[in-house]
Design a protein around this motif. Structure first.
Motif, PDB file in Angstrom:
ATOM      1  N   SER A   1       9.258  26.847 -43.849  1.00 27.08           N
ATOM      2  CA  SER A   1       9.266  25.614 -44.640  1.00 27.08           C
ATOM      3  C   SER A   1      10.359  25.713 -45.685  1.00 27.08           C
ATOM      4  N   PHE A   2      10.808  24.558 -46.127  1.00 27.92           N
ATOM      5  CA  PHE A   2      11.843  24.466 -47.153  1.00 27.92           C
ATOM      6  C   PHE A   2      11.543  23.239 -47.994  1.00 27.92           C
ATOM      7  N   LEU A   3      11.468  23.423 -49.285  1.00 27.97           N
ATOM      8  CA  LEU A   3      11.155  22.343 -50.224  1.00 27.97           C
ATOM      9  C   LEU A   3       9.852  21.625 -49.854  1.00 27.97           C
ATOM     10  N   GLY A   4       8.888  22.386 -49.363  1.00 28.33           N
ATOM     11  CA  GLY A   4       7.570  21.842 -49.061  1.00 28.33           C
ATOM     12  C   GLY A   4       7.436  21.165 -47.705  1.00 28.33           C
ATOM     13  N   LEU A   5       8.498  21.142 -46.919  1.00 35.07           N
ATOM     14  CA  LEU A   5       8.424  20.527 -45.597  1.00 35.07           C
ATOM     15  C   LEU A   5       8.617  21.586 -44.520  1.00 35.07           C
ATOM     16  N   SER A   6       7.800  21.486 -43.481  1.00 33.26           N
ATOM     17  CA  SER A   6       7.973  22.381 -42.332  1.00 33.26           C
ATOM     18  C   SER A   6       9.159  21.879 -41.500  1.00 33.26           C
ATOM     19  N   MET A   7       9.518  22.638 -40.495  1.00 34.50           N
ATOM     20  CA  MET A   7      10.651  22.248 -39.652  1.00 34.50           C
ATOM     21  C   MET A   7      10.453  20.862 -39.025  1.00 34.50           C
ATOM     22  N   PRO A   8       9.269  20.541 -38.465  1.00 35.07           N
ATOM     23  CA  PRO A   8       9.127  19.177 -37.937  1.00 35.07           C
ATOM     24  C   PRO A   8       9.172  18.110 -39.033  1.00 35.07           C
ATOM     25  N   GLY A   9       8.819  18.472 -40.255  1.00 34.73           N
ATOM     26  CA  GLY A   9       8.946  17.522 -41.361  1.00 34.73           C
ATOM     27  C   GLY A   9      10.403  17.157 -41.608  1.00 34.73           C
ATOM     28  N   TRP A  10      11.262  18.169 -41.601  1.00 36.72           N
ATOM     29  CA  TRP A  10      12.694  17.915 -41.755  1.00 36.72           C
ATOM     30  C   TRP A  10      13.251  17.168 -40.557  1.00 36.72           C
ATOM     31  N   LEU A  11      12.796  17.544 -39.366  1.00 37.07           N
ATOM     32  CA  LEU A  11      13.292  16.865 -38.173  1.00 37.07           C
ATOM     33  C   LEU A  11      12.841  15.413 -38.123  1.00 37.07           C
ATOM     34  N   ARG A  12      11.662  15.129 -38.628  1.00 35.58           N
ATOM     35  CA  ARG A  12      11.229  13.721 -38.669  1.00 35.58           C
ATOM     36  C   ARG A  12      12.185  12.909 -39.533  1.00 35.58           C
ATOM     37  N   ILE A  13      12.600  13.471 -40.658  1.00 34.90           N
ATOM     38  CA  ILE A  13      13.570  12.791 -41.525  1.00 34.90           C
ATOM     39  C   ILE A  13      14.905  12.641 -40.805  1.00 34.90           C
ATOM     40  N   ILE A  14      15.366  13.710 -40.185  1.00 34.01           N
ATOM     41  CA  ILE A  14      16.662  13.680 -39.494  1.00 34.01           C
ATOM     42  C   ILE A  14      16.647  12.660 -38.360  1.00 34.01           C
ATOM     43  N   PHE A  15      15.596  12.674 -37.551  1.00 34.44           N
ATOM     44  CA  PHE A  15      15.508  11.700 -36.455  1.00 34.44           C
ATOM     45  C   PHE A  15      15.406  10.275 -36.997  1.00 34.44           C
ATOM     46  N   ALA A  16      14.690  10.081 -38.086  1.00 37.01           N
ATOM     47  CA  ALA A  16      14.598   8.744 -38.685  1.00 37.01           C
ATOM     48  C   ALA A  16      15.973   8.268 -39.148  1.00 37.01           C
ATOM     49  N   VAL A  17      16.743   9.159 -39.761  1.00 39.89           N
ATOM     50  CA  VAL A  17      18.098   8.795 -40.203  1.00 39.89           C
ATOM     51  C   VAL A  17      18.962   8.434 -38.997  1.00 39.89           C
ATOM     52  N   TYR A  18      18.929   9.258 -37.960  1.00 41.44           N
ATOM     53  CA  TYR A  18      19.692   8.943 -36.740  1.00 41.44           C
ATOM     54  C   TYR A  18      19.272   7.584 -36.179  1.00 41.44           C
ATOM     55  N   PHE A  19      17.971   7.322 -36.130  1.00 37.84           N
ATOM     56  CA  PHE A  19      17.451   6.074 -35.571  1.00 37.84           C
ATOM     57  C   PHE A  19      17.882   4.874 -36.417  1.00 37.84           C
ATOM     58  N   ILE A  20      17.747   4.996 -37.728  1.00 39.47           N
ATOM     59  CA  ILE A  20      18.106   3.895 -38.627  1.00 39.47           C
ATOM     60  C   ILE A  20      19.603   3.604 -38.553  1.00 39.47           C
ATOM     61  N   ILE A  21      20.416   4.643 -38.513  1.00 37.67           N
ATOM     62  CA  ILE A  21      21.864   4.431 -38.399  1.00 37.67           C
ATOM     63  C   ILE A  21      22.188   3.743 -37.076  1.00 37.67           C
ATOM     64  N   ALA A  22      21.564   4.186 -35.992  1.00 37.26           N
ATOM     65  CA  ALA A  22      21.799   3.560 -34.682  1.00 37.26           C
ATOM     66  C   ALA A  22      21.409   2.081 -34.715  1.00 37.26           C
ATOM     67  N   LEU A  23      20.250   1.773 -35.283  1.00 39.23           N
ATOM     68  CA  LEU A  23      19.819   0.368 -35.384  1.00 39.23           C
ATOM     69  C   LEU A  23      20.777  -0.445 -36.240  1.00 39.23           C
ATOM     70  N   PHE A  24      21.207   0.129 -37.361  1.00 36.99           N
ATOM     71  CA  PHE A  24      22.116  -0.574 -38.272  1.00 36.99           C
ATOM     72  C   PHE A  24      23.450  -0.866 -37.583  1.00 36.99           C
ATOM     73  N   VAL A  25      24.002   0.130 -36.908  1.00 34.67           N
ATOM     74  CA  VAL A  25      25.272  -0.060 -36.211  1.00 34.67           C
ATOM     75  C   VAL A  25      25.113  -1.096 -35.102  1.00 34.67           C
ATOM     76  N   LEU A  26      24.056  -0.988 -34.339  1.00 32.63           N
ATOM     77  CA  LEU A  26      23.811  -1.931 -33.247  1.00 32.63           C
ATOM     78  C   LEU A  26      23.619  -3.352 -33.774  1.00 32.63           C
TER      79      LEU A  26
END
Length: 177
Positions: A142-167
């Motif tokens: 964990s890092f800053l209170g988030l486990s690895m899937p916690g960080w990945l959820r944020i990362i995937f959300a950012v990728y998804f939001i950017i993709a939606l915004f660009v599209l």
């Protein structure tokens, strides 16, 4: 003057630079996951492997976009693949967090083998990349209170939001033409 030039964003899919940033960032994240596994000794679970697979898919679709962004078919495949992979990765990371925090560990288990299609048993073909052996409920890092899937959820959300915004920006821009 706006913070983000929407005209520029609408043209990102036609340029190699944005695709290169996407492909490189996802590739680096896959390499970091492999470093955690093979250097730090963290054994991935099935949900980790699904998230890794989604990240590899984002990288691959990014590299497809780099190859020929001037072709509409390539852009469509890369864009839709990026969006679908980011959504699948977000879902897997979210489910993984549920398994780690909310599910009853006595009644929750994950398979020791990923459920890849029979025609593509990636865990058998590439066990160092897609083999699982860890438990989904374990929190080994964990890092800053988030486990690895916690960080990945944020990362995937950012990728998804950017993709939606660009599209969305691209679709709005094309309708104005």
């Amino acid at each position: 003057m706006s913070l983000i030039n929407l005209h520029s964003v609408a043209h990102w899919p036609q340029q190699r630079g944005p695709w290169l940033i996407l492909a490189t960032s996802a590739t680096i994240l896959v390499l970091i996951a492999l470093w955690f596994q093979h250097v730090q000794g963290l054994v991935p679970c099935v949900q980790c492997i699904y998230q890794r697979t989604a990240m590899i898919a984002i990288a691959l679709f990014g590299w497809i976009g780099v190859l020929a962004p001037h072709y509409l078919t390539v852009r469509l495949v890369a864009m839709l693949g990026w969006l679908a992979s980011a959504g699948a990765g977000f879902y897997s990371a979210h489910h993984h967090i549920y398994l780690q925090t909310k599910a009853n560990p006595l009644f929750t288990s994950c398979s020791p083998f990923p459920d890849f299609p029979q025609w593509a048993p990636l865990h058998e073909w590439f066990p160092n990349l897609f083999g699982a052996g860890g438990l989904c409920t374990d929190i080994d890092w964990s890092f800053l209170g988030l486990s690895m899937p916690g960080w990945l959820r944020i990362i995937f959300a950012v990728y998804f939001i950017i993709a939606l915004f660009v599209l969305a920006t691209r679709l709005v821009r094309l309708q104005r033409l």
